[in-house]
Motif scaffolding. Structure first.
Motif, PDB file in Angstrom:
ATOM      1  N   SER A   4      24.813 -14.057  -7.123  1.00 14.23           N
ATOM      2  CA  SER A   4      25.596 -12.821  -7.102  1.00 14.23           C
ATOM      3  C   SER A   4      26.239 -12.546  -5.746  1.00 14.23           C
ATOM      4  O   SER A   4      27.060 -11.632  -5.617  1.00 14.23           O
ATOM      5  CB  SER A   4      24.702 -11.633  -7.494  1.00 14.23           C
ATOM      6  OG  SER A   4      23.677 -11.467  -6.522  1.00 14.23           O
ATOM      7  N   LEU A   5      25.863 -13.285  -4.724  1.00 13.09           N
ATOM      8  CA  LEU A   5      26.416 -13.062  -3.393  1.00 13.09           C
ATOM      9  C   LEU A   5      27.833 -13.609  -3.258  1.00 13.09           C
ATOM     10  O   LEU A   5      28.186 -14.613  -3.888  1.00 13.09           O
ATOM     11  CB  LEU A   5      25.523 -13.723  -2.326  1.00 13.09           C
ATOM     12  CG  LEU A   5      24.110 -13.154  -2.168  1.00 13.09           C
ATOM     13  CD1 LEU A   5      23.339 -13.983  -1.169  1.00 13.09           C
ATOM     14  CD2 LEU A   5      24.157 -11.691  -1.731  1.00 13.09           C
ATOM     15  N   GLN A   6      28.594 -12.949  -2.416  1.00  8.06           N
ATOM     16  CA  GLN A   6      29.937 -13.420  -2.103  1.00  8.06           C
ATOM     17  C   GLN A   6      29.855 -14.661  -1.193  1.00  8.06           C
ATOM     18  O   GLN A   6      28.866 -14.857  -0.478  1.00  8.06           O
ATOM     19  CB  GLN A   6      30.721 -12.317  -1.380  1.00  8.06           C
ATOM     20  CG  GLN A   6      30.972 -11.083  -2.236  1.00  8.06           C
ATOM     21  CD  GLN A   6      31.879 -11.395  -3.422  1.00  8.06           C
ATOM     22  OE1 GLN A   6      32.828 -12.183  -3.293  1.00  8.06           O
ATOM     23  NE2 GLN A   6      31.574 -10.793  -4.577  1.00  8.06           N
ATOM     24  N   PRO A   7      30.870 -15.526  -1.206  1.00 11.88           N
ATOM     25  CA  PRO A   7      30.845 -16.744  -0.357  1.00 11.88           C
ATOM     26  C   PRO A   7      30.618 -16.448   1.119  1.00 11.88           C
ATOM     27  O   PRO A   7      29.867 -17.158   1.792  1.00 11.88           O
ATOM     28  CB  PRO A   7      32.239 -17.350  -0.585  1.00 11.88           C
ATOM     29  CG  PRO A   7      32.611 -16.886  -1.951  1.00 11.88           C
ATOM     30  CD  PRO A   7      32.038 -15.501  -2.113  1.00 11.88           C
ATOM     31  N   ILE A   8      31.235 -15.360   1.615  1.00 10.81           N
ATOM     32  CA  ILE A   8      31.061 -15.060   3.039  1.00 10.81           C
ATOM     33  C   ILE A   8      29.633 -14.652   3.353  1.00 10.81           C
ATOM     34  O   ILE A   8      29.098 -14.945   4.425  1.00 10.81           O
ATOM     35  CB  ILE A   8      32.055 -13.954   3.489  1.00 10.81           C
ATOM     36  CG1 ILE A   8      32.036 -13.847   5.032  1.00 10.81           C
ATOM     37  CG2 ILE A   8      31.737 -12.619   2.836  1.00 10.81           C
ATOM     38  CD1 ILE A   8      33.138 -12.959   5.572  1.00 10.81           C
ATOM     39  N   ASP A   9      28.972 -13.983   2.383  1.00 10.62           N
ATOM     40  CA  ASP A   9      27.570 -13.605   2.578  1.00 10.62           C
ATOM     41  C   ASP A   9      26.668 -14.836   2.585  1.00 10.62           C
ATOM     42  O   ASP A   9      25.695 -14.919   3.346  1.00 10.62           O
ATOM     43  CB  ASP A   9      27.119 -12.638   1.471  1.00 10.62           C
ATOM     44  CG  ASP A   9      27.857 -11.300   1.537  1.00 10.62           C
ATOM     45  OD1 ASP A   9      28.196 -10.888   2.672  1.00 10.62           O
ATOM     46  OD2 ASP A   9      28.097 -10.695   0.487  1.00 10.62           O
ATOM     47  N   LEU A  13      24.163 -15.913   5.700  1.00  9.44           N
ATOM     48  CA  LEU A  13      22.731 -16.119   5.510  1.00  9.44           C
ATOM     49  C   LEU A  13      22.313 -17.533   5.915  1.00  9.44           C
ATOM     50  O   LEU A  13      21.247 -17.755   6.487  1.00  9.44           O
ATOM     51  CB  LEU A  13      22.338 -15.842   4.058  1.00  9.44           C
ATOM     52  CG  LEU A  13      22.322 -14.360   3.643  1.00  9.44           C
ATOM     53  CD1 LEU A  13      22.134 -14.230   2.128  1.00  9.44           C
ATOM     54  CD2 LEU A  13      21.229 -13.616   4.376  1.00  9.44           C
ATOM     55  N   THR A  14      23.162 -18.506   5.596  1.00  8.04           N
ATOM     56  CA  THR A  14      22.865 -19.894   5.959  1.00  8.04           C
ATOM     57  C   THR A  14      22.798 -20.060   7.479  1.00  8.04           C
ATOM     58  O   THR A  14      21.890 -20.705   8.013  1.00  8.04           O
ATOM     59  CB  THR A  14      23.939 -20.839   5.381  1.00  8.04           C
ATOM     60  OG1 THR A  14      23.982 -20.688   3.955  1.00  8.04           O
ATOM     61  CG2 THR A  14      23.635 -22.282   5.740  1.00  8.04           C
TER      62      THR A  14
END
Length: 495
Positions: A4-9, A13-14
């Motif tokens: 459910s996370l956006q690509p930028i999120d 996180l990575t």
């Protein structure tokens, strides 16, 4: 949740996860190598002040800058200088200063090495990690000197001879006859007095001041080597000159061509026109501070500021000549001609005079005190003296001595057969003395004569090198004397 996370999120996180793992690894690595470990890296020398530099006699200390506090005892125990240079260690925080006991010998390459030393943080009883091994390199200036040539196409020309590299370079053009010269403090330039060669026997009355570089590329020919005119002789005849130890000030004795009774000292500073000092006198020397001048005035030595119309700040009536100053300017070697002492008349006395009011007589002789120069530590004087030989004819035999200033002990070095206008030059590291042996001609009708300070024509001259015994040599050690295969006079060591 991840889906459910956006690509930028996901990217953020990575990155946070990766950085957390890196920081954790560094912390764990630091704990594993000891409590004193700084992010797991070994201590190191951050800066060495002499690294890859050419140092001279004016360079008295180098600095090692560490990246963290060090166990000082372990550093001092493991610091190695190869070849050895005796000195003293002092600390200021993380910086170690090594001050030499004597100037670095010229013409050598050196290494500064340090390993097995350890870090040490305040509040910790034990030393930490061993230092990352360090090797720094530096060299001293080449052992070199300049002189005025006397043979063939070199006659009357200023020549630089590099003993370290065994190279010779002619610095001045054929149309100039050089009479005297002084090195600038870095040894990169020379100030000299010279006259046009076609002046012949009238050389001394037609001197001009010039400057020339000693940094001559190998592809530069004699013809392309240029000199810079510093002071002309249009209205005034130029005589004795001196250059300050910082290279910023020149003092010249000048005579008005239209009125020979008008004689005065002039000062020439960088960027300014020549300025009359209004302080006439005899022989003079610029003090090492570059701000004052010692000049023979009547029956004494006047110490005057280097500014127009300045009054003498001190007058020393006891002395008639200043021979030299110590490098720091705190002391001078002076001559008393003993004119006011009936018992000592016809003798000369050498005095050590310092800025604390000490006036110590070192010797008294029947003869002349021609020159004296302080060694680099200002504990000894090397002097050229003469002994008066009485008989059908009075004559003076020259000899070189070393004088201990503290004890007044006079140590003979070598006797010489003649001293016509002889000049000596002590190496900046104190390890060698150059001098000339001049032979004058009976006639002075040469078309382009070289002349002594008394106006005699120089027929030929050879250079000699004297190496005094080292300070720690056993008693009775003999100096080494060598005639150099060089035709020249007025030798001067590169600073």
């Amino acid at each position: 949740m991840w889906k459910s996370l956006q690509p930028i999120d996901k990217i953020a996180l990575t990155l946070i996860l990766i950085l957390s793992l890196v920081i954790g690894g560094v912390v764990l690595g630091g704990q594993a190598c000891g409590t004193n470990c700084v992010f797991g890296m070994k201590p190191r020398v951050r800066e060495f002040s002499w690294h890859n530099k050419a140092v001279g006699a004016e360079d008295k200390a180098f600095i090692l800058d560490f990246d963290r506090p060090m166990d000082r005892e372990s550093v001092e125990k493991n610091l190695v200088i190869d070849p050895l240079l005796p000195g003293k260690i002092s600390w200021a925080g993380r910086r170690l200063a090594y001050t030499l006991d004597a100037p670095v010998p010229y013409g050598e390459a050196y290494q500064v090495k340090l390993k097995n030393a350890r870090e040490h943080f305040r509040g910790k009883k034990e030393a930490g990690q061993e230092i990352q091994p360090f090797i720094g390199q530096f060299r001293s200036r080449d052992r070199a000197f300049a002189y005025i040539g006397t043979l063939g196409h070199e006659r009357g020309r200023l020549i630089l001879y590099n003993l370290t590299q065994n190279k010779k370079a002619i610095l001045t053009p054929r149309d100039l006859v050089v009479v005297d010269f002084k090195f600038y403090p870095e040894g990169d330039r020379i100030l000299f007095s010279a006259a046009q060669r076609h002046r012949g026997n009238d050389t001394l009355r037609n001197l001009q001041l010039y400057r020339v570089s000693t940094q001559i590329p190998e592809n530069v020919s004699e013809r392309s080597q240029s000199v810079e005119l510093i002071l002309d002789n249009k209205d005034y005849q130029n005589n004795q000159f001196d250059l300050s130890s910082d290279g910023k000030t020149i003092v010249v004795g000048r005579v008005n061509r239209k009125n020979p009774a008008d004689f005065d000292l002039w000062v020439l500073k960088k960027g300014n026109k020549p300025e009359r000092l209004n302080a006439p006198g005899g022989e003079f020397l610029i003090a090492p501070d570059g701000q004052t001048l010692a000049v023979a005035q009547g029956q004494g030595i006047g110490i005057i500021p280097l500014q127009s119309d300045a009054q003498a700040i001190e007058f020393l009536p006891k002395f008639g000549k200043v021979l030299s100053f110590s490098r720091d300017g705190s002391a001078a070697a002076m001559v008393n001609f003993n004119m006011d002492n009936a018992k000592l008349r016809y003798t000369r006395s050498l005095f050590y005079v310092n800025n604390q009011g000490v006036q110590k007589e070192l010797l008294n002789i029947k003869g002349s005190i021609l020159d004296c120069q302080f060694d680099p530590t200002a504990t000894h004087l090397f002097c050229l003296l003469t002994q008066l030989i009485e008989g059908e004819e009075y004559r003076e035999e020259p000899y070189l001595v070393k004088i201990d200033i503290k004890t007044s002990q006079v140590i003979p070095l070598v006797a010489l057969p003649d001293y016509r206008d002889m000049k000596i030059s002590l190496a900046p590291d104190g390890l060698g003395i150059l001098f000339d042996r001049i032979v004058t001609a009976n006639s002075n009708h040469s078309a382009d004569p070289l002349i002594t300070s008394s106006g005699e024509t120089i027929r030929e001259s050879r250079l000699w090198l004297l190496i005094p015994p080292p300070a720690d040599a056993p008693g009775g050690a003999e100096p080494k004397l060598e005639e150099l295969p060089i035709g020249g006079f007025r030798p001067q060591w590169l600073p």
